[in-house]
Design a protein around this motif. Structure first.
Motif, PDB file in Angstrom:
ATOM      1  N   HIS A   1       0.822  -1.209   0.000  1.00  0.00           N
ATOM      2  CA  HIS A   1       0.000   0.000   0.000  1.00  0.00           C
ATOM      3  C   HIS A   1       0.854   1.257   0.000  1.00  0.00           C
ATOM      4  O   HIS A   1       0.575   2.221  -0.732  1.00  0.00           O
ATOM      5  CB  HIS A   1      -0.925  -0.007   1.208  1.00  0.00           C
ATOM      6  CG  HIS A   1      -1.985  -1.064   1.143  1.00  0.00           C
ATOM      7  ND1 HIS A   1      -2.904  -1.258   2.150  1.00  0.00           N
ATOM      8  CD2 HIS A   1      -2.268  -1.994   0.203  1.00  0.00           C
ATOM      9  CE1 HIS A   1      -3.709  -2.261   1.822  1.00  0.00           C
ATOM     10  NE2 HIS A   1      -3.339  -2.724   0.640  1.00  0.00           N
TER      11      HIS A   1
ATOM     12  N   ALA B   1       1.216   4.483  -2.610  1.00  0.00           N
ATOM     13  CA  ALA B   1       1.064   5.877  -2.178  1.00  0.00           C
ATOM     14  C   ALA B   1       2.278   6.709  -2.579  1.00  0.00           C
ATOM     15  O   ALA B   1       2.141   7.807  -3.147  1.00  0.00           O
ATOM     16  CB  ALA B   1       0.848   5.931  -0.670  1.00  0.00           C
TER      17      ALA B   1
ATOM     18  N   ASN C   1       2.470   7.298  -6.374  1.00  0.00           N
ATOM     19  CA  ASN C   1       1.597   8.380  -6.832  1.00  0.00           C
ATOM     20  C   ASN C   1       2.203   9.745  -6.554  1.00  0.00           C
ATOM     21  O   ASN C   1       2.150  10.652  -7.396  1.00  0.00           O
ATOM     22  CB  ASN C   1       0.227   8.265  -6.161  1.00  0.00           C
ATOM     23  CG  ASN C   1      -0.683   7.258  -6.852  1.00  0.00           C
ATOM     24  OD1 ASN C   1      -0.892   7.325  -8.045  1.00  0.00           O
ATOM     25  ND2 ASN C   1      -1.208   6.313  -6.090  1.00  0.00           N
TER      26      ASN C   1
ATOM     27  N   ASN D   1      -6.144   8.236  -3.913  1.00  0.00           N
ATOM     28  CA  ASN D   1      -5.639   6.934  -3.472  1.00  0.00           C
ATOM     29  C   ASN D   1      -4.662   7.082  -2.318  1.00  0.00           C
ATOM     30  O   ASN D   1      -4.664   6.282  -1.374  1.00  0.00           O
ATOM     31  CB  ASN D   1      -4.957   6.220  -4.643  1.00  0.00           C
ATOM     32  CG  ASN D   1      -5.944   5.796  -5.712  1.00  0.00           C
ATOM     33  OD1 ASN D   1      -7.113   5.554  -5.420  1.00  0.00           O
ATOM     34  ND2 ASN D   1      -5.492   5.723  -6.961  1.00  0.00           N
ATOM     35  N   VAL D   2      -3.803   8.099  -2.387  1.00  0.00           N
ATOM     36  CA  VAL D   2      -2.850   8.333  -1.292  1.00  0.00           C
ATOM     37  C   VAL D   2      -3.604   8.615   0.011  1.00  0.00           C
ATOM     38  O   VAL D   2      -3.259   8.087   1.073  1.00  0.00           O
ATOM     39  CB  VAL D   2      -1.901   9.498  -1.648  1.00  0.00           C
ATOM     40  CG1 VAL D   2      -0.997   9.823  -0.457  1.00  0.00           C
ATOM     41  CG2 VAL D   2      -1.073   9.160  -2.867  1.00  0.00           C
TER      42      VAL D   2
ATOM     43  N   ILE E   1      -5.181   5.397   1.390  1.00  0.00           N
ATOM     44  CA  ILE E   1      -4.174   4.530   2.018  1.00  0.00           C
ATOM     45  C   ILE E   1      -3.755   5.093   3.364  1.00  0.00           C
ATOM     46  O   ILE E   1      -3.620   4.354   4.361  1.00  0.00           O
ATOM     47  CB  ILE E   1      -2.967   4.370   1.076  1.00  0.00           C
ATOM     48  CG1 ILE E   1      -3.377   3.561  -0.160  1.00  0.00           C
ATOM     49  CG2 ILE E   1      -1.802   3.700   1.790  1.00  0.00           C
ATOM     50  CD1 ILE E   1      -2.322   3.526  -1.251  1.00  0.00           C
TER      51      ILE E   1
ATOM     52  N   LEU F   1       3.429  12.380   4.490  1.00  0.00           N
ATOM     53  CA  LEU F   1       2.582  11.241   4.804  1.00  0.00           C
ATOM     54  C   LEU F   1       2.829  10.859   6.258  1.00  0.00           C
ATOM     55  O   LEU F   1       3.918  10.410   6.618  1.00  0.00           O
ATOM     56  CB  LEU F   1       2.911  10.069   3.873  1.00  0.00           C
ATOM     57  CG  LEU F   1       2.060   8.811   4.012  1.00  0.00           C
ATOM     58  CD1 LEU F   1       0.601   9.117   3.745  1.00  0.00           C
ATOM     59  CD2 LEU F   1       2.558   7.722   3.067  1.00  0.00           C
TER      60      LEU F   1
END
Length: 461
Positions: free
Chosen positions: A348, A352, A355, A420-421, A424, A446
């Motif tokens: 996953h 992330a 992207n 999507n990031v 996740i 993140l």
């Protein structure tokens, strides 16, 4: 009809007007009675003065009869006392002193006279006019009761006519200004809800400047949003069906490519074997992504399988997957310490970071630039930072970050990468933030909690 807004408005208007009329009638009864008593005292005063000038029995009787009184006692300010008539024998029906009567006393006595009728002979005392002193008169209350009844009857008739006119005026005004527009809004909402995708059912523009106009404009904006959302949803449903078919065929194609790349791993050339390993991992991830896409419509959440792992090799692999290295343009700088470990699902997090880095590559374009990744601990969480030296995000992209099909960081993107990031990051119990974006570059961070925090959030979430 009884429970409609117009019926309730009519009932409330009638009740309010009736209440106002009742207050007016009660106050008028008190004022009429007081004025009537004042007139009797004034006539008694005049009669006593006239008889004092020519005191004869016939004149006294005529003066008393004209003033409708039995006896008068006028005590002047100079101490003189004028008496006219004989004090009646026996108890009187009531005694009123207008000098000490309050407004409440006048209202109470007026209602008692109207509803109770005459009390017979009563004694009334009040201040004299045109000078000091006071006058006390004894008279029959029957004429007062009769006059009061006639006054109330005329007042009620007039009040009913005025009230009926006011009720009709207020009711039809509010019906036109307030009730009818609200009824129109209610019927329009019902009509719009039957087919919200029909553009012809959206309420028209309103020119009203009051609260109804504000409500109509807000309703129009809401209906436009609902209509666009439904249209987008229908388009996504159609797109989803097409993507599912494409993914089904693409997965078969990738399976064939997986078999071919597997043979490359047996090549004697070390360089080919190294490339084949990267190629096989990329194909495996593509196959897994196709499988996940086919399962996208099912009611299930993205559930990561977090483990503790070293981030540097994963960051290096992500860089290679988007064509980055220390010798590439843009240059890739992996500042992650070899000893740095994070808690999360490697697959996953690979997607992330891929992207985020792909967005950075597209932002820099053909110009010279750098893309760097670093990681550090911050209390109970790890922070992975992806930076680039691109021109920064546009204002539209910054305002619509993490919104599907709206927050694309480049002209031809679909705006799904950052979505999507974010998905996740939330699945790991963390979040992704835009720390900076200007002409000097862009920084995304993140935030991932420690594994104990991840387990806790998943258990209590």
């Amino acid at each position: 009809m009884v429970h409609s807004l117009s019926a309730r408005l009519l009932v409330l208007t009638v009740l309010f007007v009736a209440f106002v009329d009742a207050v007016i009638v009660v106050a008028s009864v008190a004022d009429f009675r007081r004025d009537w008593l004042d007139d009797r005292l004034w006539e008694s005063q005049i009669a006593s003065l006239a008889v004092a000038a020519a005191s004869t029995s016939a004149l006294q009787r005529e003066a008393l009869a004209t003033a409708m009184i039995v006896s008068v006692r006028y005590e002047r300010g100079d101490g003189r006392v004028l008496v006219l008539g004989n004090e009646p024998e026996g108890p009187l029906g009531a005694y009123y002193d207008l000098r000490a009567s309050s407004r409440l006393d006048l209202v109470r006595d007026g209602l008692a006279t109207y509803f109770g009728g005459s009390k017979g002979l009563v004694r009334t005392t009040g201040p004299a006019r045109n000078g000091p002193g006071f006058v006390t008169s004894v008279f029959d209350e029957a004429p007062l009761a009769a006059a009061l009844a006639v006054h109330v009857r005329h007042l009620l008739l007039l009040s009913l006519l005025v009230s009926a006119f006011m009720v009709a005026l207020v009711y039809f005004t509010l019906l036109r200004v307030l009730v009818r527009p609200l009824q129109g809004l209610a019927s329009h909402v019902a009509e719009f809800s039957a087919a919200p995708e029909d553009v012809r059912r959206v309420i028209g523009e309103s020119r009203r400047r009051d609260e109804i106009g504000t409500l109509q404009r807000s309703l129009r904006a809401m209906e436009e949003q609902i209509r666009h959302a439904l249209a987008q949803r229908q388009g996504l449903a159609t797109l989803g069906e097409a993507v599912a078919k494409v993914n089904h065929d693409l997965r078969n194609i990738l399976a064939t490519a997986r078999l071919v790349s597997d043979r490359l791993s047996h090549n004697e050339d070390p360089g080919v074997r190294t490339i084949s390993v990267t190629l096989m991992r990329a194909i495996d991830r593509a196959i897994e992504l196709c499988t996940d896409t086919l399962r996208f419509g099912r009611p299930q959440e993205l559930v990561p399988r977090p483990v503790r792992f070293a981030l540097q090799p994963l960051a290096e692999e992500v860089g290679r997957s988007v064509g980055l290295s220390e010798d590439s343009n843009p240059m890739f700088l992996n500042h992650v310490s070899p000893h740095m470990e994070v808690d999360g699902d490697p697959e996953h997090l690979f997607r992330a970071l891929q992207n985020l880095m792909r967005n950075s590559v597209e932002a820099i374009g053909d110009g010279f630039g750098e893309i760097a990744i670093r990681c550090y601990d911050m209390g109970a969480e790890s922070v992975i930072e992806v930076t680039d030296t691109g021109p920064g995000l546009s204002e539209h992209a910054r305002e619509n970050l993490f919104k599907p099909f709206k927050g694309s960081t480049h002209a031809h993107g679909a705006g799904l990468g950052l979505v999507n990031v974010q998905e996740i990051a939330h699945a790991h119990g963390g979040e992704v933030r835009l720390a900076k974006s200007d002409s000097g570059g862009t920084i995304f961070r993140l935030h991932l909690p420690l594994r104990s925090d991840v387990a806790l959030r998943r258990a209590t979430g």
